[in-house]
Write an enzyme that holds these catalytic residues in place. Sequence first.
Site, PDB file in Angstrom:
ATOM      1  N   SER A 173       0.823  -1.217   0.000  1.00 15.54           N
ATOM      2  CA  SER A 173       0.000   0.000   0.000  1.00 15.54           C
ATOM      3  C   SER A 173       0.856   1.265   0.000  1.00 15.54           C
ATOM      4  O   SER A 173       2.009   1.263   0.435  1.00 15.54           O
ATOM      5  CB  SER A 173      -0.906   0.019   1.225  1.00 15.54           C
ATOM      6  OG  SER A 173      -1.668  -1.160   1.300  1.00 15.54           O
TER       7      SER A 173
HETATM    8  N1  SAH Z   1      -0.411  -5.230   4.107  1.00 14.51           N
HETATM    9  C1  SAH Z   1       0.302  -5.532   2.890  1.00 14.51           C
HETATM   10  C2  SAH Z   1      -0.454  -5.164   1.636  1.00 14.51           C
HETATM   11  C3  SAH Z   1      -1.697  -5.960   1.495  1.00 14.51           C
HETATM   12  S1  SAH Z   1      -2.137  -6.385  -0.175  1.00 14.51           S
HETATM   13  C4  SAH Z   1       1.665  -4.885   2.868  1.00 14.51           C
HETATM   14  O1  SAH Z   1       2.016  -4.141   3.786  1.00 14.51           O
HETATM   15  O2  SAH Z   1       2.417  -5.141   1.926  1.00 14.51           O
HETATM   16  C5  SAH Z   1      -3.462  -7.455   0.282  1.00 14.51           C
HETATM   17  C6  SAH Z   1      -3.005  -8.835   0.690  1.00 14.51           C
HETATM   18  O3  SAH Z   1      -4.128  -9.528   1.205  1.00 14.51           O
HETATM   19  C7  SAH Z   1      -2.499  -9.668  -0.480  1.00 14.51           C
HETATM   20  O4  SAH Z   1      -1.226 -10.162  -0.198  1.00 14.51           O
HETATM   21  C8  SAH Z   1      -3.528 -10.789  -0.579  1.00 14.51           C
HETATM   22  O5  SAH Z   1      -2.987 -12.027  -1.006  1.00 14.51           O
HETATM   23  C9  SAH Z   1      -4.029 -10.867   0.834  1.00 14.51           C
HETATM   24  N2  SAH Z   1      -5.328 -11.497   1.017  1.00 14.51           N
HETATM   25  C10 SAH Z   1      -6.443 -11.393   0.250  1.00 14.51           C
HETATM   26  N3  SAH Z   1      -7.441 -12.116   0.778  1.00 14.51           N
HETATM   27  C11 SAH Z   1      -6.948 -12.705   1.906  1.00 14.51           C
HETATM   28  C12 SAH Z   1      -7.500 -13.576   2.905  1.00 14.51           C
HETATM   29  N4  SAH Z   1      -8.759 -14.006   2.866  1.00 14.51           N
HETATM   30  N5  SAH Z   1      -6.705 -13.956   3.916  1.00 14.51           N
HETATM   31  C13 SAH Z   1      -5.418 -13.543   4.000  1.00 14.51           C
HETATM   32  N6  SAH Z   1      -4.846 -12.717   3.095  1.00 14.51           N
HETATM   33  C14 SAH Z   1      -5.608 -12.308   2.065  1.00 14.51           C
END
Ligand code: SAH
Length: 228
Positions: free
Chosen positions: A65
């Site tokens: 992000s």
């Molecule tokens: N917080 C992260 C950015 C998040 S991007 C950072 O600092 O880099 C969103 C993430 O959520 C992705 O890696 C995606 O694979 C994950 N995601 C999506 N659905 C999910 C779920 N149900 N459980 C766990 N992770 C999930």
Amino acid sequence: MERQDPFAQERRRMVEEQLKARGIRDRRVLEAMLQVPRHLFVRPEDREWAYADGPLPIGFGQTISQPYIVARMTELLGLKGKEKVLEIGTGSGYQAAVLAHLAREVHTVERIPELAKQARERLKRLGLTNVHVHVADGTLGWPAEAPYDAILVTAAAPEIPQPLLDQLAPGGRLVAPVGSRGLQYLERWTRTDGDFLHERFEPVAFVPLVGKYGWHPGEYGNTESPAG
Ligand code: SAH
């Protein structure tokens, strides 16, 4: 110190121009964002843009992000230092590293095993031993360590997954982007005596939360391409 980290200057500028200038006030949040080497959480070929004012691809169709959004969501959690925190959506591990500076213990859940593995390695290399990375469907929360004083969802949810509300401690705060696939609003849910205080903040755009209490595969389009 300065000489060992060629990005220290860029990080200071990021904090001044992207965070302070836009109203991030929590000193501990600003300090944590000054400390965490964001360039180690992006792909090597993107390192020169690590402190730019936007999200970056991290592979598997996912993103790290924008710094401002990381700071804003963290500030909304109101961490003081003693909390047990749950993050859903580990991604690169950057947000988890920021949380690790501000809370006692962090559990973070990622559904893509390779991203979890990379994040775990980065966090370990930085010596952040109070973060635990789990591979699972985070829409179910992480019941083994519940309840949590703060929960942060970093993927777009159609609505707040009920298991996450159930795993919030009394007085605890949950922050998540809630809305459609293309546009969400930051929401904060605070657990009060037997109820929840519900607040809504600015619009954001996150990759989808995919799982039992999130979007279902096929509903959210092709964001899974390994090219990222
Ligand atoms: N917080 C992260 C950015 C998040 S991007 C950072 O600092 O880099 C969103 C993430 O959520 C992705 O890696 C995606 O694979 C994950 N995601 C999506 N659905 C999910 C779920 N149900 N459980 C766990 N992770 C999930």
